[in-house]
Design a protein around this motif. Structure first.
Motif, PDB file in Angstrom:
ATOM      1  N   THR A 155     106.023  79.495  42.281  1.00 30.88           N
ATOM      2  CA  THR A 155     105.304  78.423  41.389  1.00 30.88           C
ATOM      3  C   THR A 155     106.448  76.487  41.405  1.00 30.88           C
ATOM      4  N   PRO A 156     106.189  75.274  41.268  1.00 33.50           N
ATOM      5  CA  PRO A 156     105.158  75.310  41.228  1.00 33.50           C
ATOM      6  C   PRO A 156     103.941  75.870  42.415  1.00 33.50           C
ATOM      7  N   ASN A 157     103.016  75.695  42.912  1.00 34.20           N
ATOM      8  CA  ASN A 157     102.699  75.869  44.589  1.00 34.20           C
ATOM      9  C   ASN A 157     102.646  74.906  45.540  1.00 34.20           C
ATOM     10  N   ASN A 158     103.635  75.264  46.133  1.00 38.30           N
ATOM     11  CA  ASN A 158     103.030  74.333  47.647  1.00 38.30           C
ATOM     12  C   ASN A 158     102.175  74.805  49.194  1.00 38.30           C
ATOM     13  N   PRO A 159     101.335  74.321  48.959  1.00 40.06           N
ATOM     14  CA  PRO A 159     100.755  72.409  48.792  1.00 40.06           C
ATOM     15  C   PRO A 159      99.683  71.915  47.750  1.00 40.06           C
ATOM     16  N   THR A 160      99.393  73.255  46.736  1.00 41.95           N
ATOM     17  CA  THR A 160      98.312  73.086  45.861  1.00 41.95           C
ATOM     18  C   THR A 160      98.954  71.877  44.938  1.00 41.95           C
ATOM     19  N   GLY A 161      99.931  72.664  44.747  1.00 40.12           N
ATOM     20  CA  GLY A 161     100.346  72.063  43.211  1.00 40.12           C
ATOM     21  C   GLY A 161     100.001  72.693  42.097  1.00 40.12           C
ATOM     22  N   PRO A 162      99.728  73.462  41.523  1.00 39.35           N
ATOM     23  CA  PRO A 162      99.754  74.136  39.922  1.00 39.35           C
ATOM     24  C   PRO A 162     101.204  74.898  39.542  1.00 39.35           C
ATOM     25  N   ALA A 163     101.530  75.042  38.376  1.00 36.37           N
ATOM     26  CA  ALA A 163     102.612  75.482  38.269  1.00 36.37           C
ATOM     27  C   ALA A 163     101.784  77.533  37.554  1.00 36.37           C
ATOM     28  N   VAL A 164     102.577  78.196  37.295  1.00 43.74           N
ATOM     29  CA  VAL A 164     101.706  79.620  36.637  1.00 43.74           C
ATOM     30  C   VAL A 164     102.941  79.286  35.209  1.00 43.74           C
ATOM     31  N   THR A 165     102.126  79.766  34.300  1.00 38.47           N
ATOM     32  CA  THR A 165     102.494  79.535  32.813  1.00 38.47           C
ATOM     33  C   THR A 165     103.282  80.394  32.805  1.00 38.47           C
ATOM     34  N   GLN A 166     104.485  80.753  31.378  1.00 36.91           N
ATOM     35  CA  GLN A 166     105.520  81.947  31.122  1.00 36.91           C
ATOM     36  C   GLN A 166     104.974  83.396  30.799  1.00 36.91           C
ATOM     37  N   ALA A 167     103.437  82.872  29.834  1.00 37.19           N
ATOM     38  CA  ALA A 167     102.823  84.276  29.749  1.00 37.19           C
ATOM     39  C   ALA A 167     101.811  84.592  30.636  1.00 37.19           C
TER      40      ALA A 167
END
Length: 358
Positions: free
Chosen positions: A159-171
């Motif tokens: 997180t962020p995810n390589n290669p797609t890009g989105p990150a995980v939230t804390q929740a």
């Protein structure tokens, strides 16, 4: 005649495919957008510190990386015993799997995610349990939690995810950790941490303090621009960090790399100004892609993901003709790093000519 034979898993190790350099084209500047590198040159103070270290290259580096541990502990507000440094965060993946996995143990991770994960898992003679990312490129944490079995030793969350890009939230991470057994190590791989600009971002330091099974992996390769020196570090509670240090390569982090990393921490404010500029460029690229009809997963690193499926090779070839090289994943899409403004302009020109529905 017989010959020495390695363990069977060695033959099954997938090859790592690095980002290739750009094609040299007379009369034009070519740009490498295939390796998520920071396009800015090192700051003068960092170069000076590295040069001083080079002048003592006849000596071994400090095996204990004392100055780097001290600088990281002060910067992060963590005990030195909760740190482990290595030759890039990718080395920490290998070290952790070597310390935790027996042959046949399972390692759960998203897919597509960091290309080194299945390579490192196979090297450890463990078994990859890849869980497909969601349609928007995000981790499917519910499915990943469901994939944990009594054979699972490690879970990797990029997180962020390589290669797609989105990150995980804390929740999302908190909900996931509540479902994962406490004896399973959960790696929160934060190689692109400094580029995150989103609501409810992961607070890795607070999370590791609450969860003894959480390990943070971070690197100086991306935001700090030390990709050529290979310095990464882990933050984990003392027993886990000690295990990572125990299986590390002696003298693995060179004296030059240690000096450059310490100087980079001292120059962090200036370095992070460059990160802000790259984030602004990322936002400009995303808007330009949208204007050309592209919908890309929420990019929280220093790259964007263009999902073009079977046309990936065609897109990569067209980019190369324009003097930019991207990182293709055959049959899936291409990851494109945020680089110099001129390189980003060429990407937008390519996106307008090669729309997603073409």
């Amino acid at each position: 005649m017989t010959s020495p034979t390695p363990r069977p898993n060695v033959a099954a190790i997938p090859a790592y495919v690095p980002g290739k350099p750009p094609t040299v084209r007379p009369g034009t500047t070519s740009y490498k957008l295939s390796s998520n590198e920071n396009p800015y040159p090192p700051l003068p103070g960092v170069v000076a510190a590295a040069t001083r270290a080079v002048e003592a290259m006849n000596r071994y580096p400090d095996m204990g990386s004392a100055a780097l541990y001290d600088a990281l502990a002060a910067r992060l507000g963590v005990p030195r015993d909760d740190l482990a440094v290595a030759t890039g965060s990718v080395a920490l993946i290998y070290q952790l799997l070597a310390a935790w996995c027996e042959p046949g143990d399972e390692v759960v991770h998203a897919w597509r995610s960091f290309e080194a994960y299945p390579i490192a898992v196979t090297t450890a003679a463990a078994t990859s349990v890849p869980v497909p990312v969601l349609a928007d490129g995000r981790h499917d944490l519910m499915a990943m939690a469901a994939a944990v079995t009594d054979r699972t030793r490690v879970v990797l969350v990029c997180t962020p995810n390589n290669p797609t890009g989105p990150a995980v939230t804390q929740a999302e991470l908190d909900g996931f950790l509540a479902r994962v057994p406490e004896h399973v190590v959960v790696v929160v791989d934060e190689a692109y941490l400094e580029f995150v600009r989103m609501a409810d971002p992961v607070d890795g330091l607070a999370t590791y303090r609450r969860h003894p099974n959480v390990v943070l992996f971070r690197t100086f390769s991306k935001a700090y621009g030390l990709a050529g020196f290979r310095v990464g570090y882990a933050v984990a509670q003392a027993p886990v960090a000690a295990a990572l240090r125990a299986v590390s390569l002696p003298f693995g982090v060179s004296a030059v790399a240690q000096a450059a990393a310490v100087a980079s921490l001292a120059a962090e404010a200036e370095l992070l100004e460059r990160v802000d500029a790259l984030v602004a460029e990322r936002d400009r690229v995303v808007l330009g892609l949208a204007a050309a009809g592209w919908r890309v997963p929420d990019p929280q690193g220093n790259f964007v993901w263009l999902e073009v499926g079977e046309r990936t090779g065609e897109l990569a070839a067209a980019a190369d003709e324009l003097g930019i090289v991207v990182r293709p994943f055959a049959g899936e899409g291409a990851r494109v790093s945020i680089g110099e403004p001129e390189a980003n302009d060429r990407l937008l020109g390519l996106a307008a000519w090669f729309p997603p529905g073409r």
